[in-house]
Design a protein around this motif. Structure first.
Motif, PDB file in Angstrom:
ATOM      1  N   GLY A  53     -20.123  -2.741  -1.747  1.00 34.81           N
ATOM      2  CA  GLY A  53     -21.440  -2.152  -1.974  1.00 34.81           C
ATOM      3  C   GLY A  53     -21.247  -0.870  -2.752  1.00 34.81           C
ATOM      4  N   LYS A  54     -22.357  -0.235  -3.113  1.00 33.95           N
ATOM      5  CA  LYS A  54     -22.262   1.050  -3.807  1.00 33.95           C
ATOM      6  C   LYS A  54     -21.807   2.108  -2.797  1.00 33.95           C
ATOM      7  N   ALA A  55     -20.806   2.877  -3.193  1.00 35.75           N
ATOM      8  CA  ALA A  55     -20.249   3.874  -2.272  1.00 35.75           C
ATOM      9  C   ALA A  55     -21.346   4.773  -1.703  1.00 35.75           C
ATOM     10  N   MET A  56     -22.281   5.201  -2.567  1.00 38.47           N
ATOM     11  CA  MET A  56     -23.313   6.142  -2.111  1.00 38.47           C
ATOM     12  C   MET A  56     -24.161   5.530  -0.991  1.00 38.47           C
ATOM     13  N   PHE A  94     -13.635  11.344   9.565  1.00 40.35           N
ATOM     14  CA  PHE A  94     -12.346  10.865   9.063  1.00 40.35           C
ATOM     15  C   PHE A  94     -11.360  12.040   8.984  1.00 40.35           C
ATOM     16  N   ASP A  95     -10.077  11.707   9.073  1.00 36.36           N
ATOM     17  CA  ASP A  95      -9.017  12.722   8.981  1.00 36.36           C
ATOM     18  C   ASP A  95      -8.638  12.975   7.531  1.00 36.36           C
ATOM     19  N   MET A  96      -8.817  11.937   6.704  1.00 34.47           N
ATOM     20  CA  MET A  96      -8.462  12.053   5.284  1.00 34.47           C
ATOM     21  C   MET A  96      -9.432  11.187   4.481  1.00 34.47           C
ATOM     22  N   ILE A  97      -9.863  11.699   3.338  1.00 31.24           N
ATOM     23  CA  ILE A  97     -10.803  10.972   2.479  1.00 31.24           C
ATOM     24  C   ILE A  97     -10.279  11.027   1.048  1.00 31.24           C
ATOM     25  N   PHE A  98     -10.161   9.864   0.419  1.00 29.07           N
ATOM     26  CA  PHE A  98      -9.685   9.797  -0.967  1.00 29.07           C
ATOM     27  C   PHE A  98     -10.824   9.300  -1.852  1.00 29.07           C
ATOM     28  N   ILE A  99     -11.271  10.152  -2.764  1.00 35.29           N
ATOM     29  CA  ILE A  99     -12.386   9.811  -3.653  1.00 35.29           C
ATOM     30  C   ILE A  99     -11.828   9.390  -5.009  1.00 35.29           C
ATOM     31  N   ASP A 100     -12.071   8.121  -5.379  1.00 40.46           N
ATOM     32  CA  ASP A 100     -11.490   7.571  -6.628  1.00 40.46           C
ATOM     33  C   ASP A 100     -12.403   6.483  -7.209  1.00 40.46           C
ATOM     34  N   ALA A 101     -13.710   6.581  -6.949  1.00 43.86           N
ATOM     35  CA  ALA A 101     -14.659   5.594  -7.495  1.00 43.86           C
ATOM     36  C   ALA A 101     -15.201   6.119  -8.832  1.00 43.86           C
ATOM     37  N   GLU A 136     -21.686  14.468  -5.468  1.00 46.00           N
ATOM     38  CA  GLU A 136     -22.445  13.914  -4.348  1.00 46.00           C
ATOM     39  C   GLU A 136     -21.516  13.183  -3.373  1.00 46.00           C
ATOM     40  N   TYR A 137     -20.506  12.497  -3.911  1.00 44.98           N
ATOM     41  CA  TYR A 137     -19.521  11.844  -3.024  1.00 44.98           C
ATOM     42  C   TYR A 137     -18.851  12.881  -2.133  1.00 44.98           C
TER      43      TYR A 137
END
Ligand code: SAH
Ligand code: DHB
Ligand code: MG
Length: 222
Positions: free
Chosen positions: A116-119, A133-140, A147-148
């Motif tokens: 689905g759309k990340a947003m 979450f303990d760790m978040i990786f943003i790569d979309a 906003e992410y």
């Protein structure tokens, strides 16, 4: 720039501390076969993500942008028993390929690829009161990075580490008149990061097997 030297040093580092096994190498080769872009993180960047996950004792990891599951598997291998990684992906095709590799890596019990759309998924997670979450990786996709990041903050706790890929884009971020919406997206993101009081952040310039780029690393303030 001496790209050949950077490539050779990247290879040197990979041989020492960033070796891929056949599962990870299989992800990269399957991308060509499946007609999917070769935009996974590099081996050393994958190892970097794994080291960061271990450093923060991550039990719960969130990823935006799965592609073939390459970075997903590097991070997933840092999870303890009972740990969980949720990776968000808009493309059903990418998700199907990634799930196959996650199965091969024997990580299906720890990793879920949500399509689905990340947003939209992020908004639903926040509304549902998802555990932080303990760790978040943003790569979309790059235009909505700001906003992410704000959504990521809503899904974090003090001490959560948030890493964002591709924030330098071959130095194109220096061009104030760029009409590339991906460049504009990360320029807006970097500016926000520089003035965000909720995190302590830095940006590492990256060079080597992949094009000159950068990763932002932020820790949510305690
Ligand atoms: N993290 C991966 C690479 C991700 S590439 C790795 O290093 O191995 C970016 C991915 O984000 C692509 O698979 C693309 O389909 C996905 N994507 C693009 N727009 C998206 C959106 N709006 N929501 C979720 N995923 C998106
Ligand atoms: C692109 C996206 C990525 O995540 C990446 O690592 C490299 C390039 C892109 O959309 O161009
Ligand atoms: Mg990337």
């Amino acid at each position: 720039m001496n790209n050949e030297l950077f490539d050779q040093v990247d290879e040197y580092i990979s041989q020492l501390v960033g070796r891929e096994d056949e599962v990870l190498a299989g992800v990269i080769s399957s991308l060509d076969e499946e007609g999917i872009a070769q935009i996974s993180v590099s081996a050393n960047q994958g190892k970097f993500l794994q080291v960061m996950a271990l450093a923060c004792n991550a039990r719960r990891i969130l990823e935006l942008g799965t592609l073939g599951g390459y970075s997903t598997i590097w991070m997933g291998r840092a999870l303890p028993e009972g740990g969980r990684l949720i990776s968000l992906e808009v493309s059903e095709h990418h998700a199907t390929v990634a799930r196959r590799h996650i199965e091969r890596a024997r990580l299906s019990h720890k990793i879920e690829v949500r399509t689905g759309k990340a947003m939209d998924i992020l908004a639903a997670m926040i509304a549902a009161g998802e555990e932080p979450f303990d760790m978040i990786f943003i790569d979309a996709d790059k235009p909505p990075y700001t906003e992410y990041f704000q959504h990521a903050l809503s899904l974090s706790r003090p001490g959560t580490i948030i890493i964002c890929d591709n924030v330098i884009r071959k130095g194109a971020v220096l061009d104030k008149t760029s009409d590339d919406e991906r460049v504009q997206g990360v320029q807006r993101f970097n500016a926000m990061l520089g003035s965000n009081k909720n995190v302590t952040a830095t940006i590492l310039q990256t060079i080597g097997a992949k094009e000159h780029d950068g990763m932002a690393i932020a820790v949510v303030n305690r």
